[in-house]
Design a protein around this motif. Sequence first.
Motif, PDB file in Angstrom:
ATOM      1  N   VAL A 134     -41.409  37.270 -29.658  1.00 29.41           N
ATOM      2  CA  VAL A 134     -40.488  36.141 -29.837  1.00 29.41           C
ATOM      3  C   VAL A 134     -39.921  35.789 -28.462  1.00 29.41           C
ATOM      4  CG1 VAL A 134     -38.311  35.374 -30.838  1.00 29.41           C
ATOM      5  CG2 VAL A 134     -39.894  36.760 -32.204  1.00 29.41           C
ATOM      6  N   ALA A 135     -40.271  34.615 -27.959  1.00 31.39           N
ATOM      7  CA  ALA A 135     -39.763  34.176 -26.658  1.00 31.39           C
ATOM      8  C   ALA A 135     -38.454  33.415 -26.858  1.00 31.39           C
ATOM      9  CB  ALA A 135     -40.780  33.293 -25.958  1.00 31.39           C
ATOM     10  N   ILE A 136     -37.497  33.675 -25.968  1.00 28.68           N
ATOM     11  CA  ILE A 136     -36.185  33.021 -26.028  1.00 28.68           C
ATOM     12  C   ILE A 136     -35.952  32.321 -24.695  1.00 28.68           C
ATOM     13  CG2 ILE A 136     -33.722  33.342 -26.444  1.00 28.68           C
ATOM     14  CD1 ILE A 136     -34.526  36.136 -27.642  1.00 28.68           C
ATOM     15  N   VAL A 137     -35.800  30.992 -24.736  1.00 31.40           N
ATOM     16  CA  VAL A 137     -35.571  30.190 -23.527  1.00 31.40           C
ATOM     17  C   VAL A 137     -34.479  29.183 -23.841  1.00 31.40           C
ATOM     18  CG1 VAL A 137     -36.602  28.752 -21.736  1.00 31.40           C
ATOM     19  CG2 VAL A 137     -38.052  30.337 -23.023  1.00 31.40           C
ATOM     20  N   HIS A 169     -26.196  32.240 -22.094  1.00 33.08           N
ATOM     21  CA  HIS A 169     -25.129  32.736 -22.967  1.00 33.08           C
ATOM     22  C   HIS A 169     -25.537  34.097 -23.534  1.00 33.08           C
ATOM     23  CE1 HIS A 169     -21.418  32.642 -25.034  1.00 33.08           C
ATOM     24  NE2 HIS A 169     -21.329  31.338 -25.208  1.00 33.08           N
ATOM     25  N   TRP A 170     -24.533  34.825 -24.024  1.00 38.47           N
ATOM     26  CA  TRP A 170     -24.774  36.159 -24.575  1.00 38.47           C
ATOM     27  C   TRP A 170     -25.586  36.117 -25.867  1.00 38.47           C
ATOM     28  CZ3 TRP A 170     -20.996  39.684 -27.603  1.00 38.47           C
ATOM     29  CH2 TRP A 170     -21.441  41.010 -27.552  1.00 38.47           C
ATOM     30  N   ASP A 171     -25.728  34.938 -26.496  1.00 44.03           N
ATOM     31  CA  ASP A 171     -26.547  34.890 -27.713  1.00 44.03           C
ATOM     32  C   ASP A 171     -28.027  35.152 -27.417  1.00 44.03           C
ATOM     33  OD1 ASP A 171     -26.846  32.416 -26.490  1.00 44.03           O
ATOM     34  OD2 ASP A 171     -26.242  31.238 -28.233  1.00 44.03           O
ATOM     35  N   TYR A 172     -28.428  35.172 -26.128  1.00 49.21           N
ATOM     36  CA  TYR A 172     -29.743  35.701 -25.773  1.00 49.21           C
ATOM     37  C   TYR A 172     -29.907  37.105 -26.361  1.00 49.21           C
ATOM     38  CZ  TYR A 172     -32.027  32.708 -22.198  1.00 49.21           C
ATOM     39  OH  TYR A 172     -32.721  31.725 -21.529  1.00 49.21           O
ATOM     40  N   ASP A 173     -28.894  37.940 -26.176  1.00 49.99           N
ATOM     41  CA  ASP A 173     -29.005  39.328 -26.621  1.00 49.99           C
ATOM     42  C   ASP A 173     -28.836  39.464 -28.123  1.00 49.99           C
ATOM     43  OD1 ASP A 173     -29.513  40.828 -24.150  1.00 49.99           O
ATOM     44  OD2 ASP A 173     -27.600  40.007 -23.524  1.00 49.99           O
ATOM     45  N   LEU A 174     -28.059  38.595 -28.743  1.00 52.57           N
ATOM     46  CA  LEU A 174     -27.981  38.603 -30.198  1.00 52.57           C
ATOM     47  C   LEU A 174     -29.327  38.221 -30.805  1.00 52.57           C
ATOM     48  CD1 LEU A 174     -24.948  38.689 -29.419  1.00 52.57           C
ATOM     49  CD2 LEU A 174     -24.497  37.258 -31.418  1.00 52.57           C
ATOM     50  N   LEU A 175     -29.966  37.203 -30.241  1.00 47.55           N
ATOM     51  CA  LEU A 175     -31.295  36.817 -30.716  1.00 47.55           C
ATOM     52  C   LEU A 175     -32.316  37.926 -30.471  1.00 47.55           C
ATOM     53  CD1 LEU A 175     -31.318  33.103 -29.496  1.00 47.55           C
ATOM     54  CD2 LEU A 175     -31.549  33.850 -31.869  1.00 47.55           C
ATOM     55  N   ALA A 176     -32.201  38.607 -29.328  1.00 49.95           N
ATOM     56  CA  ALA A 176     -33.107  39.715 -29.040  1.00 49.95           C
ATOM     57  C   ALA A 176     -32.936  40.827 -30.066  1.00 49.95           C
ATOM     58  CB  ALA A 176     -32.865  40.241 -27.627  1.00 49.95           C
ATOM     59  N   CYS A 177     -31.686  41.150 -30.414  1.00 48.19           N
ATOM     60  CA  CYS A 177     -31.437  42.175 -31.434  1.00 48.19           C
ATOM     61  C   CYS A 177     -31.972  41.725 -32.794  1.00 48.19           C
ATOM     62  CB  CYS A 177     -29.949  42.478 -31.529  1.00 48.19           C
ATOM     63  SG  CYS A 177     -29.301  43.404 -30.111  1.00 48.19           S
ATOM     64  N   ALA A 178     -31.859  40.439 -33.089  1.00 45.05           N
ATOM     65  CA  ALA A 178     -32.394  39.916 -34.346  1.00 45.05           C
ATOM     66  C   ALA A 178     -33.907  40.078 -34.401  1.00 45.05           C
ATOM     67  CB  ALA A 178     -32.009  38.448 -34.505  1.00 45.05           C
ATOM     68  N   ALA A 179     -34.586  39.823 -33.277  1.00 44.38           N
ATOM     69  CA  ALA A 179     -36.043  39.999 -33.230  1.00 44.38           C
ATOM     70  C   ALA A 179     -36.420  41.468 -33.428  1.00 44.38           C
ATOM     71  CB  ALA A 179     -36.584  39.476 -31.904  1.00 44.38           C
ATOM     72  N   VAL A 180     -35.682  42.361 -32.752  1.00 45.61           N
ATOM     73  CA  VAL A 180     -35.946  43.795 -32.905  1.00 45.61           C
ATOM     74  C   VAL A 180     -35.736  44.215 -34.355  1.00 45.61           C
ATOM     75  CG1 VAL A 180     -35.144  46.100 -32.257  1.00 45.61           C
ATOM     76  CG2 VAL A 180     -35.369  44.323 -30.507  1.00 45.61           C
ATOM     77  N   ARG A 181     -34.766  43.641 -35.016  1.00 48.78           N
ATOM     78  CA  ARG A 181     -34.448  44.007 -36.401  1.00 48.78           C
ATOM     79  C   ARG A 181     -35.628  43.789 -37.344  1.00 48.78           C
ATOM     80  NH1 ARG A 181     -31.600  43.089 -41.230  1.00 48.78           N
ATOM     81  NH2 ARG A 181     -29.700  44.341 -41.405  1.00 48.78           N
ATOM     82  N   ILE A 182     -36.454  42.768 -37.068  1.00 43.41           N
ATOM     83  CA  ILE A 182     -37.606  42.504 -37.938  1.00 43.41           C
ATOM     84  C   ILE A 182     -38.892  43.118 -37.384  1.00 43.41           C
ATOM     85  CG2 ILE A 182     -36.575  40.379 -38.825  1.00 43.41           C
ATOM     86  CD1 ILE A 182     -38.496  38.798 -37.030  1.00 43.41           C
ATOM     87  N   GLY A 183     -38.776  43.919 -36.306  1.00 43.42           N
ATOM     88  CA  GLY A 183     -39.937  44.596 -35.745  1.00 43.42           C
ATOM     89  C   GLY A 183     -40.674  43.805 -34.686  1.00 43.42           C
TER      90      GLY A 183
END
Length: 523
Positions: A65-68, A72-86
């Motif tokens: 999952v690429a994030i661009v 903002h800190w929601d980069y890391d929230l989105l990263a944690c969300a991606a990790v949550r689904i594997g």
Amino acid sequence: MKPSDMGVLFDECADRGVPTVVHLDRPFAIAPDAGTTHDVPALARLVRTAAGWLAAAGAWRGDRVAIVKDNHWDYDLLACAAVRIGAVPAKLSGQLAPESLAVLLGRLSPAVLVTTAEVLAGAESAGVDLTAVCRMTMTVDREHPRAAHVGEFRDAAPPPPVRPRADEPLVIMHTSGTTGLPKLVVHSTRTIIGALARLEAGRVPVVGVRRGDTVANASSYAHGRTFCWTASVLCLAPRKIVVLTDADPDRADPVLRAHPPTVIEALPAAYVRLRPLTTRLDNAFRDVRLFASTYDAVHPPIVRGYLAASARRRPLWMQGWGQSETGPITFRFLGRKSAAWRNAGRPIPLRTRLRVVDPATLNPVPRGGPGVVQVRTPARCLGYVGEDERFAGKCADGWWNTGDIGVLTPTGSVRLLDREVDTVPGMSCLAVEDAVEDRLGTVVECVVLGRADAPPLPVVVTADGTLDPAAWSAAVADLPPLAEPVALAREDVPRTGTGKVRRTALLAALTGNAAPAGSGRWT
């Protein structure tokens, strides 16, 4: 509490009753109507919600999952969300040139690209379609004809969390890219969480984060450092976290005054930009006991200015030296009376070993002799996406070649001289930069560019883009030979997402020749 699974980090902190309140300088792009104040349970809900979006968009275990987006800190929230689904998040700075983003996305081939219509439109204006190599593109700001809008997935329920395996890819981030196209660095749970974040989450006397602290961060949230910081700071549960996304002094000042930090971590470039606040009446840094910086060198006037601004009896500055591939390698502490500015500090005890080798033979050199610094650390990344040969060329028998020229002192500390690609025989560009900034108060920033067949070119950044020739001549009279200086305003200097000067691009723009002084073998 120590971090372990980034996919459920916020859930675990919420379940444990972590009382931290987060204050933002502006709302998240992924939650524009939620305001600027969040508690940990609210952040946990936002991560779960974003995990539902990503799953509904087609990302699943093992996908990228690429994030661009905007910073903002929601980069890391989105990263944690991606990790949550594997899935494996890849954080890419929205400040990268569209052509660079296209190459990096091509290497990633993401299942989902999370971005903004603004980023897509900017790329299109440069003739680049960022959606071409992505299975699905999702915008979080407004609709775009080549993307699905996040509103289409608002009601998607998050799937059960998937626990990441310790040695499999967990997150991908890119290097700063000061000398060219950034590299895509792959870390695992073992390298970035087990070897780094869990260490930082310990309650270290004097310099550790305390429960009563207000911890501020002014960073580039697209980079790997904040992913690690997110894990450790939440587990340390300070009273407040303050997130700055913009280092403009006038925009940051009201936030810092409303929530005066006791601990602050910021990019060196952010410290430079925020420095005018240190001299204002009742300055926002009056209660800081610990300043921390990473990513790049910090010159003496900056450190002195902030330490003087603190009303604490003995404030400290903690300087970390490291790389995206390794995390922090050494650290040092500076106080108001410190003098050894070029000393990068000591290796992290029991975890990091250093040696210095001859650049030509790669044989170890005696202590006190200059050479390329190599490191052995359990935090070393797994590799580069799409550049296996390049990664292998920087590894040797478990040692990682940093590409930095330095000296290992008899006491075991490291004194950095330059990046190998920038090195000039008989001098240290970093030391010259220190001297110029120390001697000329009008110089906001000095960058010395090594060149292959000409004297080093000094570039000075001043408030108005001008420089007094007489003052310059006096300041550099006892320094190694330099070319005539070029004075520029800050906005005229090309920079990376972390505020580092893009030295190769600057050299090419000023001289028409980007050939560096060094070989660039380990960039």
